[in-house]
Design an enzyme around this catalytic site. Structure first.
Site, PDB file in Angstrom:
ATOM      1  N   LYS A  22       0.720  -1.029   0.215  1.00 39.10           N
ATOM      2  CA  LYS A  22       0.565   0.054  -0.132  1.00 39.10           C
ATOM      3  C   LYS A  22       1.026   1.475  -0.262  1.00 39.10           C
ATOM      4  O   LYS A  22       0.391   2.018  -1.234  1.00 39.10           O
ATOM      5  CB  LYS A  22      -0.743   0.363   0.854  1.00 39.10           C
ATOM      6  CG  LYS A  22      -1.797   1.680   1.415  1.00 39.10           C
ATOM      7  CD  LYS A  22      -2.510   1.212   2.534  1.00 39.10           C
ATOM      8  CE  LYS A  22      -1.163   1.710   3.923  1.00 39.10           C
ATOM      9  NZ  LYS A  22      -1.834   2.785   4.400  1.00 39.10           N
ATOM     10  N   ASN A  23       2.121   1.446   1.011  1.00 38.62           N
ATOM     11  CA  ASN A  23       2.461   3.096   1.309  1.00 38.62           C
ATOM     12  C   ASN A  23       3.245   2.906   0.263  1.00 38.62           C
ATOM     13  O   ASN A  23       3.709   3.955   0.011  1.00 38.62           O
ATOM     14  CB  ASN A  23       2.984   2.783   2.597  1.00 38.62           C
ATOM     15  CG  ASN A  23       2.071   2.397   3.100  1.00 38.62           C
ATOM     16  OD1 ASN A  23       1.013   3.067   3.266  1.00 38.62           O
ATOM     17  ND2 ASN A  23       2.389   2.690   4.797  1.00 38.62           N
ATOM     18  N   ARG A  93      -4.281   9.295   4.156  1.00 41.63           N
ATOM     19  CA  ARG A  93      -2.075  10.084   4.895  1.00 41.63           C
ATOM     20  C   ARG A  93      -2.024  10.408   2.903  1.00 41.63           C
ATOM     21  O   ARG A  93      -0.707  10.581   3.399  1.00 41.63           O
ATOM     22  CB  ARG A  93      -2.042   9.230   5.406  1.00 41.63           C
ATOM     23  CG  ARG A  93      -0.699   9.734   6.507  1.00 41.63           C
ATOM     24  CD  ARG A  93      -1.415  10.755   7.378  1.00 41.63           C
ATOM     25  NE  ARG A  93       0.756  11.382   7.877  1.00 41.63           N
ATOM     26  CZ  ARG A  93       0.340  12.133   8.016  1.00 41.63           C
ATOM     27  NH1 ARG A  93      -0.820  13.111   8.336  1.00 41.63           N
ATOM     28  NH2 ARG A  93       1.199  13.304   8.628  1.00 41.63           N
ATOM     29  N   CYS A 117      -4.831   7.712   9.069  1.00 37.22           N
ATOM     30  CA  CYS A 117      -4.924   7.044  10.869  1.00 37.22           C
ATOM     31  C   CYS A 117      -5.210   7.916  11.599  1.00 37.22           C
ATOM     32  O   CYS A 117      -3.722   8.823  11.390  1.00 37.22           O
ATOM     33  CB  CYS A 117      -4.699   5.927  11.191  1.00 37.22           C
ATOM     34  SG  CYS A 117      -5.480   4.710   9.966  1.00 37.22           S
ATOM     35  N   ARG A 122       0.658  13.950  13.965  1.00 37.93           N
ATOM     36  CA  ARG A 122       1.116  13.836  12.706  1.00 37.93           C
ATOM     37  C   ARG A 122       1.690  15.314  11.869  1.00 37.93           C
ATOM     38  O   ARG A 122       0.423  15.341  11.036  1.00 37.93           O
ATOM     39  CB  ARG A 122       0.143  12.827  12.254  1.00 37.93           C
ATOM     40  CG  ARG A 122      -0.416  11.494  12.386  1.00 37.93           C
ATOM     41  CD  ARG A 122      -0.780  10.595  11.648  1.00 37.93           C
ATOM     42  NE  ARG A 122       0.556   9.875  11.291  1.00 37.93           N
ATOM     43  CZ  ARG A 122      -0.067   8.681   9.942  1.00 37.93           C
ATOM     44  NH1 ARG A 122      -1.529   8.439   9.636  1.00 37.93           N
ATOM     45  NH2 ARG A 122       0.101   8.181   9.409  1.00 37.93           N
ATOM     46  N   PRO A 123       2.454  15.582  12.773  1.00 38.73           N
ATOM     47  CA  PRO A 123       2.696  17.211  11.827  1.00 38.73           C
ATOM     48  C   PRO A 123       3.515  17.177  10.585  1.00 38.73           C
ATOM     49  O   PRO A 123       3.499  15.627   9.901  1.00 38.73           O
ATOM     50  CB  PRO A 123       3.938  17.433  12.800  1.00 38.73           C
ATOM     51  CG  PRO A 123       4.395  16.667  14.127  1.00 38.73           C
ATOM     52  CD  PRO A 123       3.291  15.364  14.016  1.00 38.73           C
ATOM     53  N   ILE A 124       3.636  17.683   9.466  1.00 34.46           N
ATOM     54  CA  ILE A 124       4.089  17.428   8.015  1.00 34.46           C
ATOM     55  C   ILE A 124       5.169  18.483   8.231  1.00 34.46           C
ATOM     56  O   ILE A 124       5.983  19.088   7.110  1.00 34.46           O
ATOM     57  CB  ILE A 124       3.244  17.730   7.081  1.00 34.46           C
ATOM     58  CG1 ILE A 124       2.454  18.899   7.322  1.00 34.46           C
ATOM     59  CG2 ILE A 124       2.480  16.344   7.061  1.00 34.46           C
ATOM     60  CD1 ILE A 124       1.106  19.644   5.996  1.00 34.46           C
ATOM     61  N   ASP A 306       3.505  -0.130  12.428  1.00 36.52           N
ATOM     62  CA  ASP A 306       2.021  -0.648  11.924  1.00 36.52           C
ATOM     63  C   ASP A 306       1.706  -2.303  12.332  1.00 36.52           C
ATOM     64  O   ASP A 306       0.976  -2.709  12.140  1.00 36.52           O
ATOM     65  CB  ASP A 306       2.305  -0.697  10.429  1.00 36.52           C
ATOM     66  CG  ASP A 306       2.363   0.950  10.040  1.00 36.52           C
ATOM     67  OD1 ASP A 306       1.641   2.210  10.579  1.00 36.52           O
ATOM     68  OD2 ASP A 306       1.601   1.588   8.762  1.00 36.52           O
ATOM     69  N   ILE A 328       7.135   5.652  17.611  1.00 37.95           N
ATOM     70  CA  ILE A 328       6.639   5.491  16.430  1.00 37.95           C
ATOM     71  C   ILE A 328       5.631   7.181  16.399  1.00 37.95           C
ATOM     72  O   ILE A 328       5.461   7.584  16.563  1.00 37.95           O
ATOM     73  CB  ILE A 328       6.374   5.403  15.668  1.00 37.95           C
ATOM     74  CG1 ILE A 328       7.992   4.716  14.539  1.00 37.95           C
ATOM     75  CG2 ILE A 328       6.404   6.725  14.383  1.00 37.95           C
ATOM     76  CD1 ILE A 328       9.024   4.467  14.922  1.00 37.95           C
ATOM     77  N   ARG A 398      -9.122  -0.267   4.229  1.00 42.74           N
ATOM     78  CA  ARG A 398      -8.413   0.733   3.025  1.00 42.74           C
ATOM     79  C   ARG A 398      -7.025   0.646   3.036  1.00 42.74           C
ATOM     80  O   ARG A 398      -6.536   0.880   2.086  1.00 42.74           O
ATOM     81  CB  ARG A 398      -8.111   2.102   4.063  1.00 42.74           C
ATOM     82  CG  ARG A 398      -9.111   3.104   4.185  1.00 42.74           C
ATOM     83  CD  ARG A 398      -9.215   4.249   5.168  1.00 42.74           C
ATOM     84  NE  ARG A 398      -7.602   4.718   4.968  1.00 42.74           N
ATOM     85  CZ  ARG A 398      -6.658   5.209   5.844  1.00 42.74           C
ATOM     86  NH1 ARG A 398      -6.435   5.740   6.827  1.00 42.74           N
ATOM     87  NH2 ARG A 398      -4.933   5.166   5.768  1.00 42.74           N
TER      88      ARG A 398
HETATM   89  C1  UD1 Z   1       4.066   7.169   7.264  1.00 44.22           C
HETATM   90  C2  UD1 Z   1       3.018   5.071   7.069  1.00 44.22           C
HETATM   91  C3  UD1 Z   1       2.312   4.735   8.203  1.00 44.22           C
HETATM   92  C4  UD1 Z   1       3.487   4.717   9.123  1.00 44.22           C
HETATM   93  C5  UD1 Z   1       4.975   5.839   9.296  1.00 44.22           C
HETATM   94  C6  UD1 Z   1       5.687   5.196   9.831  1.00 44.22           C
HETATM   95  C7  UD1 Z   1       2.228   6.663   4.767  1.00 44.22           C
HETATM   96  C8  UD1 Z   1       0.769   6.704   3.348  1.00 44.22           C
HETATM   97  N1  UD1 Z   1       1.698   5.754   6.015  1.00 44.22           N
HETATM   98  O1  UD1 Z   1       3.137   7.517   7.685  1.00 44.22           O
HETATM   99  O2  UD1 Z   1       1.979   3.795   7.389  1.00 44.22           O
HETATM  100  O3  UD1 Z   1       3.106   4.131  10.086  1.00 44.22           O
HETATM  101  O4  UD1 Z   1       4.843   5.856   8.164  1.00 44.22           O
HETATM  102  O5  UD1 Z   1       6.283   4.262   9.299  1.00 44.22           O
HETATM  103  O6  UD1 Z   1       3.411   5.607   4.458  1.00 44.22           O
HETATM  104  N2  UD1 Z   1       6.913  13.689  11.696  1.00 44.22           N
HETATM  105  C9  UD1 Z   1       7.023  15.064  12.088  1.00 44.22           C
HETATM  106  N3  UD1 Z   1       6.709  16.249  11.446  1.00 44.22           N
HETATM  107  C10 UD1 Z   1       6.584  15.470   9.974  1.00 44.22           C
HETATM  108  C11 UD1 Z   1       7.061  14.002   9.450  1.00 44.22           C
HETATM  109  C12 UD1 Z   1       6.593  12.875  10.850  1.00 44.22           C
HETATM  110  O7  UD1 Z   1       7.108  15.117  13.663  1.00 44.22           O
HETATM  111  O8  UD1 Z   1       6.989  16.552   9.689  1.00 44.22           O
HETATM  112  C13 UD1 Z   1       6.600  12.301  12.730  1.00 44.22           C
HETATM  113  C14 UD1 Z   1       5.135  11.961  13.279  1.00 44.22           C
HETATM  114  O9  UD1 Z   1       4.967  12.291  14.071  1.00 44.22           O
HETATM  115  C15 UD1 Z   1       6.206  10.783  13.581  1.00 44.22           C
HETATM  116  C16 UD1 Z   1       6.963  10.520  12.843  1.00 44.22           C
HETATM  117  O10 UD1 Z   1       7.506  11.127  13.177  1.00 44.22           O
HETATM  118  O11 UD1 Z   1       5.848  10.207  15.420  1.00 44.22           O
HETATM  119  C17 UD1 Z   1       7.526   9.586  11.888  1.00 44.22           C
HETATM  120  O12 UD1 Z   1       6.209   9.855  11.150  1.00 44.22           O
HETATM  121  P1  UD1 Z   1       6.126   9.533   9.709  1.00 44.22           P
HETATM  122  O13 UD1 Z   1       7.474   8.017   9.087  1.00 44.22           O
HETATM  123  O14 UD1 Z   1       6.711  10.855   8.360  1.00 44.22           O
HETATM  124  O15 UD1 Z   1       5.189   8.537   9.302  1.00 44.22           O
HETATM  125  P2  UD1 Z   1       3.497   9.085   7.973  1.00 44.22           P
HETATM  126  O16 UD1 Z   1       4.408   9.613   6.944  1.00 44.22           O
HETATM  127  O17 UD1 Z   1       2.833   9.873   8.628  1.00 44.22           O
END
Ligand code: UD1
Length: 419
Positions: A22-23, A93, A117, A122-124, A306, A328, A398
């Site tokens: 999926k991812n 996501r 989820c 989950r900041p970006i 996951d 995580i 999903r």
């Molecule tokens: C992706 C996967 C999700 C998986 C996760 C960790 C997809 C669509 N989703 O989610 O299934 O559980 O990787 O393997 O591929 N963080 C920040 N700032 C950011 C980005 C992330 O602080 O800008 C933090 C998050 O809150 C979290 C950690 O970094 O604590 C890891 O997140 P991240 O690896 O980015 O997960 P996702 O990409 O959301």
């Protein structure tokens, strides 16, 4: 609305074939936007997240042709919009990859905040930091993220946290930027390598994917007619491996890359589960004596977050106390409340779940609270005495292709019925 009805305590036996990841697919489809041409993607999982992503990409002008259930041809020649703002954006996501892909294609993107989820905040911010380093201006207004750049120029970017999404998004935006981009402290998940391989097949110059330093030398154009096959889904494979062990079953899990499963394999062996590895399959068999273990979720190659909810069910079958530390996401133990209805003895202390194994679960009506929590509910139903009903199964749809049929083929008493 459908629900699952499960009668538990049947040993899973037989063979199951794992679908495409999926991812990985959620990154590969947007990556195709960078080529302005046609490509063919094989082993695409037939799941709800992909259907929604295709709908969003169609709204931008992408044409999809379904060659069969798992092979699609993507024609991005007529994509003329850089605005991905439909309601669908909130539903997954992975929609966040349209930021990097549209920015890379048009030097502009307007996108709605991603959904996905509920696992905590989950900041970006790391995605945005990366885009800004490449020269993009980023504005956030009315729930929209607006990105624009005169031109994108390669830069050195150090990620403050190891983020899968930020690593892939920066890679997408940097592929056609001028000069060299370096991502340090990059995530190393297998699907990052898969997406980089697809981009490289189209003519990108990405080195180091799968390590913590990725170097991307920008190219002017990406070429057409690439055929790419998505890697097997590590998390779906892990879900079936765990279900096999939890039901004292004997299952050959096919179409997997055993190396991707090492952190799980090591834990299963520590628990006294038999694991036999072949070139592209893994056989799991287990008896009734499982050892207690401690698990901590970490970025790859650590134990995947996951698989944390499914693993909790397996630990309920082990003798004695086990712990899971969630490394995580801050809020990934909500599903445990549902398990308590089935008699599970688990207490949560901050980021640690303390699991008292060896007590039988009893079937109950429970709700899937997110995708992987949904998988945990199903495995809980498979080991419980009596009948379990799992509600909110759109979460499972999903990310798992034909999950019910796959478990049925292994001898599980599980069916999907309308509520
Ligand atoms: C992706 C996967 C999700 C998986 C996760 C960790 C997809 C669509 N989703 O989610 O299934 O559980 O990787 O393997 O591929 N963080 C920040 N700032 C950011 C980005 C992330 O602080 O800008 C933090 C998050 O809150 C979290 C950690 O970094 O604590 C890891 O997140 P991240 O690896 O980015 O997960 P996702 O990409 O959301």
């Amino acid at each position: 609305m459908d629900k699952l009805v499960i009668h538990g305590q049947r040993r899973l036996k037989g063979e199951v074939t794992i679908s495409g990841a999926k991812n990985a697919a959620l990154g590969v489809l947007p990556a195709a936007l960078l080529s302005c041409d046609i490509c063919t993607i094989e082993n695409v999982p037939d799941i709800l997240d992909i259907k929604i992503l295709k709908r969003i990409m169609e709204s931008l002008g992408t044409r999809f042709e379904d060659i069969d259930n798992n092979t699609i041809r993507i024609d991005t020649r007529n994509v003329n919009s850089y605005q991905a703002t439909t309601e669908d954006m909130h539903k997954l996501r992975g929609s966040y990859y349209l930021m990097g892909a549209l920015l890379g294609r048009f030097n502009k993107a307007v996108v709605t905040f991603p959904g996905g989820c509920n696992l905590g905040v989950r900041p970006i911010d790391q995605h945005i930091k990366g885009f800004e380093s490449l020269g993009a201006k980023v504005e956030i207004e009315h729930g929209l993220i607006k990105l624009s750049a005169e031109k994108l120029v390669g830069a050195s970017i150090y990620l403050d946290v190891v983020s899968v999404g930020a690593t892939i998004n920066i890679m997408l935006a940097a592929v056609r930027a001028e000069g060299v981009t370096t991502i340090e402290n990059a995530a190393r998940e297998p699907h990052i390598v898969d997406i980089a391989n697809f981009l490289n097949a189209m003519g990108a110059n990405i080195k180091g994917a799968g390590t913590d330093i990725i170097r991307i030398r920008g190219v002017k154009q990406l070429k057409c007619n690439v055929v790419h096959s998505i890697i097997p889904d590590q998390i779906e494979a892990g879900t079936f491996m765990i279900a096999a062990a939890a039901t004292q079953g004997d299952v050959l899990v096919k179409n997997v890359i055993p190396k991707h499963m090492e952190s799980l394999t090591a834990k299963l062996m520590e628990m006294n589960v038999n694991v036999e590895e072949f070139d592209d399959s893994i056989r799991i068999s287990a008896g009734d004596k499982l050892n207690n273990v401690n698990i901590k979720t970490l970025p790859y190659p650590g134990f995947p977050t996951d698989l944390q909810p499914p693993a909790a069910i397996l630990l309920l079958r082990a003798q004695g106390i086990s712990t899971i530390t969630e490394g995580i996401f801050e809020n990934r133990f909500q599903y445990i409340e549902e398990l308590r209805r089935m008699g599970a003895k688990i207490r949560v202390e901050g980021r640690i779940a303390v699991i008292e194994g060896g007590y039988p679960l009893t079937g109950a009506p429970i709700k899937a609270l997110d995708l992987r929590a949904g998988a945990a509910c199903v495995i809980a139903g498979l080991i419980a005495e009596g009948e379990t009903e799992v509600f909110n199964i759109h979460y499972i749809d999903r990310g798992y292709e034909r999950m019910v049929e796959k478990f049925q083929s292994l001898g599980a008493d599980i069916k999907r019925v309308s509520c």
